[in-house]
Scaffold this motif. Structure first.
Motif, mmCIF file in Angstrom:
data_model
loop_
_atom_site.group_PDB
_atom_site.id
_atom_site.type_symbol
_atom_site.label_atom_id
_atom_site.label_comp_id
_atom_site.label_asym_id
_atom_site.label_seq_id
_atom_site.Cartn_x
_atom_site.Cartn_y
_atom_site.Cartn_z
ATOM 1 N N ASP A 179 11.205 6.856 -4.967
ATOM 2 C CA ASP A 179 9.956 7.193 -4.280
ATOM 3 C C ASP A 179 9.425 6.010 -3.487
ATOM 4 O OD1 ASP A 179 10.194 9.634 -5.442
ATOM 5 O OD2 ASP A 179 8.612 9.354 -6.938
ATOM 6 N N THR A 188 11.363 6.244 -0.236
ATOM 7 C CA THR A 188 11.177 7.442 0.583
ATOM 8 C C THR A 188 9.733 7.601 1.044
ATOM 9 O OG1 THR A 188 10.894 8.747 -1.455
ATOM 10 C CG2 THR A 188 13.097 8.639 -0.495
ATOM 11 N N ASN A 189 8.749 7.103 0.263
ATOM 12 C CA ASN A 189 7.350 7.215 0.685
ATOM 13 C C ASN A 189 7.064 6.214 1.804
ATOM 14 O OD1 ASN A 189 6.775 9.225 -1.126
ATOM 15 N ND2 ASN A 189 5.985 7.852 -2.695
ATOM 16 N N HIS A 190 5.927 6.412 2.452
ATOM 17 C CA HIS A 190 5.486 5.488 3.497
ATOM 18 C C HIS A 190 4.912 4.256 2.809
ATOM 19 C CE1 HIS A 190 6.240 8.338 6.695
ATOM 20 N NE2 HIS A 190 5.562 9.273 6.043
ATOM 21 N N LEU A 191 5.671 3.181 2.839
ATOM 22 C CA LEU A 191 5.289 1.943 2.169
ATOM 23 C C LEU A 191 4.769 0.958 3.203
ATOM 24 C CD1 LEU A 191 5.336 0.038 -0.368
ATOM 25 C CD2 LEU A 191 7.660 -0.590 0.336
ATOM 26 N N ILE A 192 3.594 0.422 2.954
ATOM 27 C CA ILE A 192 3.012 -0.596 3.819
ATOM 28 C C ILE A 192 3.080 -1.932 3.071
ATOM 29 C CG2 ILE A 192 0.941 -1.381 5.016
ATOM 30 C CD1 ILE A 192 0.077 1.546 5.222
ATOM 31 N N ASN A 193 3.740 -2.904 3.689
ATOM 32 C CA ASN A 193 3.874 -4.229 3.085
ATOM 33 C C ASN A 193 3.035 -5.211 3.895
ATOM 34 O OD1 ASN A 193 4.663 -6.707 2.046
ATOM 35 N ND2 ASN A 193 6.784 -6.081 1.752
ATOM 36 N N GLU A 219 0.866 -1.181 0.000
ATOM 37 C CA GLU A 219 0.000 0.000 0.000
ATOM 38 C C GLU A 219 0.898 1.224 0.000
ATOM 39 O OE1 GLU A 219 -3.565 1.989 2.699
ATOM 40 O OE2 GLU A 219 -2.984 -0.127 2.993
ATOM 41 N N VAL A 220 0.758 2.057 -1.014
ATOM 42 C CA VAL A 220 1.573 3.259 -1.168
ATOM 43 C C VAL A 220 0.629 4.437 -1.369
ATOM 44 C CG1 VAL A 220 3.372 4.412 -2.489
ATOM 45 C CG2 VAL A 220 3.441 1.934 -2.212
ATOM 46 N N ASN A 221 0.763 5.432 -0.505
ATOM 47 C CA ASN A 221 -0.077 6.637 -0.596
ATOM 48 C C ASN A 221 -1.555 6.281 -0.613
ATOM 49 O OD1 ASN A 221 2.235 8.214 -0.702
ATOM 50 N ND2 ASN A 221 2.284 8.229 -2.946
#
Length: 774
Positions: free
Chosen positions: A662, A665-670, A630-632
């Motif tokens: 990106d 640097t972005n908030h990445l949910i795995n 899940e990204v952005n």
């Protein structure tokens, strides 16, 4: 004062003498040490040595092979020179010359090294400092003992060096004489070939119906022919074993690719029992053999006939099996007969000298083929032909075989054999090429139907424009290749192409770099092949395109997370091999990398940042191919990690392309890193006065009755708050797969509502009181 001055002068002389002798002693130590070191290196070199007996055996084997080559050329020439005998002998002589020259160079380098050892020892021994002795008698005795030890060590080495040099010089002389013999025979063969070419239409023998002229028995010709053909094949396989291995690797890769495509087509579309329009999938291994050999046989430069014959025979047999029960019985019989005639003609072409029996065999073979092909042209079965262009090549066979019969009967043996072999091999090669084009086009059409995910650009082909009709340019390439392969049967064609080959192979110089056009072409080919292999790896490792396949493979680990590293390795290896094959020094590569570094500093920071981020992702593995991420706020499945960007298949159906930097640097949910589990929260409300214990029992029953709800962690039921018009309750439970979360949330709410209705528990409607002040 005079005594003092005299004493000073004498002391000065003594000091100078003492200093000089000290320097001489140091020089003697250095010289003796260097002599011992040189002697030690020479001893080690002699111990390693070279197998002179082995070289002598190989030289004797070369003389034996040279005798075989001379058979029918300058010796035992009972029936005159033949074009095939001269061609095979010329090829073998070139290989022998190359082998003997290489061995002579090894011997010369060995002699040169030993001469350098002797020269070094002699130059050190000739230094005058060695023969300046100390004044002290005890030191003289000690120095003599040192010289005696070194002389005892040096004597055997010097003797062995000189004996070895004498022995190797004798071997070198033998090599020189052998090279002269080989070159003399080469000049004779080349002269005979030019003579043959100048009188190609002249009579070689008497007419076929006349009494036979003196000739060599066939029982002697066949063993000689077998020996020469084996030699030609042996040396050619030795020289091109690397390309032969490459050919096998390409066949295996094409087979695996077609097998994967066949499986995918069978899963999605279904295979036709008669393989109509799917012939390439009938036998993927044989299709790979046919296509790869037909195209990549041009990697082998100037092959002997026996090598080309083996490749063509393998392809023809493969096509026979592919054709079985696919084409009509009439044309299957035609193809089988033509392959049999091609095999007989090829075997006849390997008989290197003429005999009356062979001439009658050639007459029967050519006339039989001409008559049969004429009957085929006059038959009414043309409508059954799947490739109409084959009729033109059948006419080609009739013309060449008829001409072969005429020339053979009138004594033009060499021309007759060339035409006979060119006719049958031309037809077989033409059919192989036509069906190669058709199989390639079929593969493209079938791939266009099943290759739906975004990487369909991998092979640089616009699949939307691929149709069922074979493209004209593909036929043009194959026709050019057909002319080249058929033209190799004629010496005049070889003579015409020699200037072109010399032009491509001539060394040219730019600055300090020497190159040939062949090396540049090879450089481009290796880069292209490595890029293609990289794209093929992407094809096999890419995430499946439809949701069903993604669900099937999501829980299985694969190579997808290593895909970027594998592709970088393949491309880097291809780059280094291309530099090595083109003969480009590695310092030139360093210059290129330096220039690239300047470019990075000036304007490629973003590109390098994304590339480095991709490497970090590949090594650190915060996310793998196939993970649910899940990204952005956008959820999807990680499809691929490329050099610059990554692709995420969103749940909405779109493909989300995000730069690698990106992604870090972005908030990445795995979600997959947590085993794809997800906690679901359902909030409900009940009226005041409701029995909460009963509500709790109902909810526990609903949760236990749902198989998708995980028992660990256990679900929880919590009274959250006393709201204005209701008591709010929160239900938390876990599901094993995040893909089921939305469906299970909906299902759980429906079950709760049904259970409350059945037990008479009311969910309050939203209420709001409004007070109106007058």
């Amino acid at each position: 004062m005079e005594k003092i001055l005299e004493a000073g002068r004498q002391e000065t002389i003594n000091s100078i003498e003492k200093y000089s002798r000290g320097r001489i002693a140091i020089r003697q130590d250095i010289l003796l040490q260097e002599i011992r070191q040189t002697s030690g290196r020479a001893r080690i070199f002699l111990h390693k040595g070279m197998d002179t007996s082995g070289y002598a055996r190989e030289l004797k084997e070369t003389h034996d092979q040279l005798t075989i080559v001379q058979d029918g050329i300058t010796a035992n020439n009972g029936s005159g020179h033949t074009t095939r005998n001269l061609a095979v002998s010329w090829a073998i002589l070139n290989e022998l010359l190359l082998k003997v020259s290489q061995q002579r160079d090894v011997v010369s380098r060995h002699i040169h090294t030993m001469v350098e050892f002797i020269d070094r020892i002699d130059s050190l021994s000739a230094d005058s400092a060695l023969y300046t002795f100390p004044l002290d008698s005890a030191q003289v005795i000690q120095y003599f003992n040192r010289l005696k030890v070194i002389a005892r060590e040096l004597g055997p080495v010097d003797t062995l060096l000189r004996k070895s040099i004498a022995s190797l010089q004798h071997l070198q002389t033998s090599y020189d004489m052998t090279i002269v013999d080989i070159r003399t025979n080469l000049e004779d063969v080349e002269r005979f070939r030019r003579q043959q070419d100048s009188r190609i239409f002249r009579r070689d023998f008497s007419n076929l119906w006349h009494p036979p002229s003196p000739h060599r028995p066939l029982s002697e010709i066949i063993p000689m022919s077998i020996a020469k053909e084996k030699l030609a094949l042996k040396y050619y396989l030795r020289d091109f074993r690397g390309r032969l291995i490459l050919l096998v690797v390409l066949i295996i890769a094409a087979w695996r690719f077609l097998l994967a495509c066949k499986k995918k087509w069978a899963d999605e579309k279904g295979l036709d029992p008669g393989f109509k329009g799917q012939l390439v999938f009938r036998y993927p291994s044989l299709s790979a053999v046919l296509v790869v050999i037909s195209i990549f046989q041009f990697l082998f430069l100037q092959p002997p006939f026996i090598f080309s014959f083996i490749l063509w025979l393998i392809s023809a047999v493969s096509l026979c099996i592919i054709f079985y029960r696919f084409i009509s019985p009439y044309w299957m019989l035609f193809w089988t007969i033509m392959v049999a005639l091609f095999v007989l003609a090829g075997l006849t072409n390997m008989v290197l000298e003429a005999s009356r029996m062979e001439r009658w065999w050639m007459f029967a073979l050519a006339s039989g083929g001409a008559v049969y092909c004429t009957s085929v042209l006059r038959s009414s079965k043309h409508q059954e032909l799947r490739e109409k262009n084959i009729r033109y090549f059948i006419v080609f066979v009739v013309l060449l075989e008829a001409a072969s019969v005429i020339f053979n009967a009138t004594g033009r043996y060499n021309l007759a054999k060339t035409l006979m072999v060119a006719g049958y091999s031309g037809l077989v090669i033409a059919i192989l090429f036509i069906w190669t084009a058709r199989l390639i086009n079929e593969a493209l059409v079938l791939i266009a139907s099943i290759y739906k995910h975004p990487e369909r650009k991998l092979f640089y082909i616009n699949f939307e424009r691929v149709g069922e009709k074979v493209p004209t340019y593909l036929y043009v390439f194959l026709v050019i290749g057909w002319f080249v392969l058929v033209g190799k049967n004629f010496y005049a064609f070889q003579q015409a192409t020699t200037p072109l080959m010399e032009f491509l192979g001539t060394e040219r110089t730019i600055g300090n770099y020497d190159f040939t056009i062949n090396s540049l072409v090879l450089f481009v080919v290796i880069i292209g092949v490595s890029t293609l292999i990289s794209q093929v790896i992407s094809f096999f490792a890419a995430e499946p395109g439809d949701q069903r396949d993604r669900d099937k493979t999501a829980r299985q680990p694969g190579v997808g997370s290593w895909l970027l590293l594998i592709r970088i390795f393949v491309l880097s290896l291809g780059l280094f091999l291309a530099f090595a094959a083109a003969g480009i020094p590695m310092d030139k590569l360093a210059i290129v990398l330096g220039a690239l570094g300047v470019g990075i500093g000036l304007g490629l920071q973003g590109l390098v940042s994304n590339l480095v981020s991709g490497l970090i992702i590949a090594f650190e593995k915060p996310v793998n191919v196939g993970d649910i991420v899940e990204v952005n706020g956008k959820m999807g499945t990680m499809k691929s990690i490329g050099f610059r960007s990554s692709i995420i298949n969103l749940t909405e159906g779109a493909s989300f392309i995000i730069p690698n930097s990106d992604l870090l640097t972005n908030h990445l949910i795995n979600w997959t890193m947590g085993n794809n589990r997800r906690r679901i929260n359902v909030a409900i409300s009940v009226n005041y006065g409701t029995d909460l214990k009963k509500v709790n029992t109902i909810l526990e029953t609903v949760l236990k009755g749902n198989d998708y709800v995980m028992h660990y962690p256990a679900p929880s039921i919590t009274v959250v708050e006393f709201a204005a018009g209701s008591i709010n309750i929160a239900i938390d439970f876990w599901v094993a797969d995040i893909r089921d979360s939305w469906h299970q949330r909906s299902d759980m709410m429906s079950r709760i509502l049904e259970s409350f209705d059945r037990e008479g528990i009311e969910i309050p409607l939203p209420q709001q009181e409004i007070t109106i002040k007058k």
